[in-house]
Scaffold this motif. Structure first.
Motif, PDB file in Angstrom:
ATOM      1  N   THR A   6       0.861  -1.173   0.000  1.00 60.94           N
ATOM      2  CA  THR A   6       0.000   0.000   0.000  1.00 60.94           C
ATOM      3  C   THR A   6       0.902   1.228   0.000  1.00 60.94           C
ATOM      4  O   THR A   6       1.804   1.345   0.831  1.00 60.94           O
ATOM      5  N   LEU A   7       0.654   2.115  -0.942  1.00 57.71           N
ATOM      6  CA  LEU A   7       1.424   3.351  -1.053  1.00 57.71           C
ATOM      7  C   LEU A   7       0.517   4.514  -0.678  1.00 57.71           C
ATOM      8  O   LEU A   7      -0.594   4.642  -1.213  1.00 57.71           O
ATOM      9  N   LEU A   8       0.971   5.347   0.230  1.00 58.27           N
ATOM     10  CA  LEU A   8       0.191   6.493   0.693  1.00 58.27           C
ATOM     11  C   LEU A   8       1.029   7.757   0.542  1.00 58.27           C
ATOM     12  O   LEU A   8       2.137   7.838   1.068  1.00 58.27           O
ATOM     13  N   ARG A   9       0.480   8.715  -0.191  1.00 60.10           N
ATOM     14  CA  ARG A   9       1.126  10.021  -0.247  1.00 60.10           C
ATOM     15  C   ARG A   9       0.672  10.811   0.969  1.00 60.10           C
ATOM     16  O   ARG A   9      -0.501  10.770   1.352  1.00 60.10           O
ATOM     17  N   HIS A  10       1.588  11.520   1.589  1.00 63.92           N
ATOM     18  CA  HIS A  10       1.259  12.314   2.775  1.00 63.92           C
ATOM     19  C   HIS A  10       0.075  13.241   2.500  1.00 63.92           C
ATOM     20  O   HIS A  10      -0.219  13.586   1.356  1.00 63.92           O
ATOM     21  N   GLY A  11      -0.586  13.667   3.563  1.00 61.80           N
ATOM     22  CA  GLY A  11      -1.704  14.595   3.443  1.00 61.80           C
ATOM     23  C   GLY A  11      -1.259  15.970   2.975  1.00 61.80           C
ATOM     24  O   GLY A  11      -0.068  16.289   2.964  1.00 61.80           O
ATOM     25  N   LEU A  27       0.930  19.447   8.182  1.00 60.84           N
ATOM     26  CA  LEU A  27      -0.320  19.201   7.477  1.00 60.84           C
ATOM     27  C   LEU A  27      -1.258  20.392   7.674  1.00 60.84           C
ATOM     28  O   LEU A  27      -1.288  20.991   8.743  1.00 60.84           O
ATOM     29  N   THR A  28      -2.039  20.692   6.638  1.00 59.29           N
ATOM     30  CA  THR A  28      -3.062  21.725   6.765  1.00 59.29           C
ATOM     31  C   THR A  28      -4.278  21.120   7.460  1.00 59.29           C
ATOM     32  O   THR A  28      -4.410  19.895   7.582  1.00 59.29           O
ATOM     33  N   SER A  29      -5.198  21.976   7.874  1.00 59.00           N
ATOM     34  CA  SER A  29      -6.457  21.491   8.471  1.00 59.00           C
ATOM     35  C   SER A  29      -7.224  20.637   7.475  1.00 59.00           C
ATOM     36  O   SER A  29      -7.769  19.590   7.831  1.00 59.00           O
ATOM     37  N   ALA A  30      -7.255  21.077   6.213  1.00 56.52           N
ATOM     38  CA  ALA A  30      -7.938  20.305   5.165  1.00 56.52           C
ATOM     39  C   ALA A  30      -7.249  18.962   4.955  1.00 56.52           C
ATOM     40  O   ALA A  30      -7.916  17.939   4.747  1.00 56.52           O
ATOM     41  N   GLY A  31      -5.926  18.947   5.016  1.00 57.56           N
ATOM     42  CA  GLY A  31      -5.177  17.702   4.870  1.00 57.56           C
ATOM     43  C   GLY A  31      -5.485  16.728   5.985  1.00 57.56           C
ATOM     44  O   GLY A  31      -5.675  15.525   5.755  1.00 57.56           O
ATOM     45  N   LYS A  32      -5.563  17.223   7.213  1.00 57.84           N
ATOM     46  CA  LYS A  32      -5.903  16.362   8.362  1.00 57.84           C
ATOM     47  C   LYS A  32      -7.320  15.812   8.220  1.00 57.84           C
ATOM     48  O   LYS A  32      -7.565  14.633   8.487  1.00 57.84           O
ATOM     49  N   LEU A  33      -8.248  16.664   7.801  1.00 60.47           N
ATOM     50  CA  LEU A  33      -9.638  16.247   7.638  1.00 60.47           C
ATOM     51  C   LEU A  33      -9.763  15.145   6.588  1.00 60.47           C
ATOM     52  O   LEU A  33     -10.457  14.135   6.800  1.00 60.47           O
ATOM     53  N   LYS A  34      -9.083  15.302   5.472  1.00 62.94           N
ATOM     54  CA  LYS A  34      -9.124  14.298   4.409  1.00 62.94           C
ATOM     55  C   LYS A  34      -8.554  12.971   4.911  1.00 62.94           C
ATOM     56  O   LYS A  34      -9.103  11.897   4.633  1.00 62.94           O
ATOM     57  N   LEU A  35      -7.484  13.032   5.682  1.00 63.05           N
ATOM     58  CA  LEU A  35      -6.890  11.807   6.233  1.00 63.05           C
ATOM     59  C   LEU A  35      -7.825  11.153   7.250  1.00 63.05           C
ATOM     60  O   LEU A  35      -7.913   9.921   7.315  1.00 63.05           O
ATOM     61  N   GLU A  36      -8.529  11.968   8.034  1.00 55.60           N
ATOM     62  CA  GLU A  36      -9.485  11.415   8.994  1.00 55.60           C
ATOM     63  C   GLU A  36     -10.605  10.670   8.265  1.00 55.60           C
ATOM     64  O   GLU A  36     -11.047   9.607   8.712  1.00 55.60           O
ATOM     65  N   ARG A  37     -11.058  11.201   7.126  1.00 51.82           N
ATOM     66  CA  ARG A  37     -12.076  10.513   6.327  1.00 51.82           C
ATOM     67  C   ARG A  37     -11.530   9.190   5.796  1.00 51.82           C
ATOM     68  O   ARG A  37     -12.223   8.179   5.800  1.00 51.82           O
ATOM     69  N   LEU A  38     -10.280   9.211   5.356  1.00 56.31           N
ATOM     70  CA  LEU A  38      -9.639   7.990   4.875  1.00 56.31           C
ATOM     71  C   LEU A  38      -9.553   6.957   6.003  1.00 56.31           C
ATOM     72  O   LEU A  38      -9.818   5.773   5.799  1.00 56.31           O
ATOM     73  N   THR A  39      -9.221   7.394   7.198  1.00 52.02           N
ATOM     74  CA  THR A  39      -9.107   6.453   8.312  1.00 52.02           C
ATOM     75  C   THR A  39     -10.448   5.807   8.651  1.00 52.02           C
ATOM     76  O   THR A  39     -10.472   4.661   9.102  1.00 52.02           O
ATOM     77  N   ASN A  40     -11.543   6.507   8.412  1.00 53.39           N
ATOM     78  CA  ASN A  40     -12.855   5.910   8.633  1.00 53.39           C
ATOM     79  C   ASN A  40     -13.048   4.687   7.727  1.00 53.39           C
ATOM     80  O   ASN A  40     -13.543   3.646   8.160  1.00 53.39           O
ATOM     81  N   VAL A  41     -12.638   4.819   6.471  1.00 57.75           N
ATOM     82  CA  VAL A  41     -12.734   3.707   5.515  1.00 57.75           C
ATOM     83  C   VAL A  41     -11.801   2.581   5.943  1.00 57.75           C
ATOM     84  O   VAL A  41     -12.184   1.406   5.951  1.00 57.75           O
ATOM     85  N   LEU A  42     -10.584   2.923   6.315  1.00 55.15           N
ATOM     86  CA  LEU A  42      -9.617   1.911   6.717  1.00 55.15           C
ATOM     87  C   LEU A  42     -10.078   1.162   7.960  1.00 55.15           C
ATOM     88  O   LEU A  42      -9.927  -0.063   8.053  1.00 55.15           O
ATOM     89  N   THR A  63       1.007  12.202   8.962  1.00 54.25           N
ATOM     90  CA  THR A  63       0.100  11.371   8.166  1.00 54.25           C
ATOM     91  C   THR A  63       0.097   9.947   8.721  1.00 54.25           C
ATOM     92  O   THR A  63      -0.969   9.352   8.921  1.00 54.25           O
ATOM     93  N   THR A  64       1.274   9.429   8.983  1.00 53.32           N
ATOM     94  CA  THR A  64       1.397   8.074   9.522  1.00 53.32           C
ATOM     95  C   THR A  64       0.725   7.967  10.885  1.00 53.32           C
ATOM     96  O   THR A  64      -0.008   6.996  11.147  1.00 53.32           O
ATOM     97  N   GLU A  65       0.930   8.953  11.727  1.00 56.65           N
ATOM     98  CA  GLU A  65       0.287   8.970  13.054  1.00 56.65           C
ATOM     99  C   GLU A  65      -1.235   8.859  12.942  1.00 56.65           C
ATOM    100  O   GLU A  65      -1.866   8.115  13.689  1.00 56.65           O
ATOM    101  N   ILE A  66      -1.808   9.610  12.015  1.00 55.91           N
ATOM    102  CA  ILE A  66      -3.262   9.605  11.827  1.00 55.91           C
ATOM    103  C   ILE A  66      -3.730   8.244  11.323  1.00 55.91           C
ATOM    104  O   ILE A  66      -4.698   7.673  11.834  1.00 55.91           O
ATOM    105  N   VAL A  67      -3.051   7.703  10.338  1.00 56.35           N
ATOM    106  CA  VAL A  67      -3.457   6.427   9.743  1.00 56.35           C
ATOM    107  C   VAL A  67      -3.301   5.272  10.733  1.00 56.35           C
ATOM    108  O   VAL A  67      -4.102   4.338  10.739  1.00 56.35           O
ATOM    109  N   LEU A  68      -2.301   5.343  11.585  1.00 64.55           N
ATOM    110  CA  LEU A  68      -2.080   4.265  12.561  1.00 64.55           C
ATOM    111  C   LEU A  68      -3.249   4.103  13.542  1.00 64.55           C
ATOM    112  O   LEU A  68      -3.401   3.041  14.138  1.00 64.55           O
TER     113      LEU A  68
END
Length: 159
Positions: A6-11, A27-42, A63-68
């Protein structure tokens, strides 16, 4: 045996002001929000990885911290060599992964991460935007065989 990469580009990150400060971009606020949405799917998919490998830059670290929070992993490693790594650097690293790892996530930067994705899948019109994730599988037993031109099967892109 199937290997999964799995390859993930940073937020999305703040604008940089020169190479010297690029490493420290947050990360920007928008970047964090997008990653949080991704984590919901994961989290819904209950994904697990043998190892997560990330660049040490601030934006990839965060980004890694959020995804973990949304996946399970046995190990997480941060490598200076993945900071703005080119295709050859990522190829060399992934091609030498221990074969005990069957599911690996790499968190990195463009243009290297997208170019690497194109190389291993043969799909040349893919450009991972900030916070995008691509899942690739390989029908092989060894990473050194998997990580060659066109050997990967693009399974899915998430954002």
């Amino acid at each position: 045996m199937t290997k999964v990469l799995t390859l993930l580009r940073h937020g999305e990150a703040e604008y940089g002001h020169g190479q010297e400060k690029d490493f420290s971009r947050k990360l920007t606020s928008a970047g964090k929000l997008k990653l949080e949405r991704l984590t919901n799917v994961l989290a819904e998919r209950n994904l697990n990885y043998d190892v997560v490998i990330s660049s040490t830059a601030v934006r990839t670290y965060k980004t890694t911290e959020i995804v973990l929070k949304a996946i399970q992993t046995d190990e997480c490693t941060f490598l200076d060599s993945l900071y703005l790594a080119d295709v050859q650097t990522i190829l060399d690293y992934c091609g030498s992964l221990p074969n005990k790892y069957n599911k690996v996530m790499v968190v990195g930067h463009n243009p290297g991460i997208s170019a690497f994705l194109s190389f291993i899948t043969g799909e040349y019109l893919i450009s991972l935007q900030p916070g995008m994730m691509a899942m690739v599988d390989f029908e092989v037993d060894a990473w050194e065989i998997a990580i060659t031109r066109g050997m990967g099967n693009l399974v899915e892109i998430l954002q």
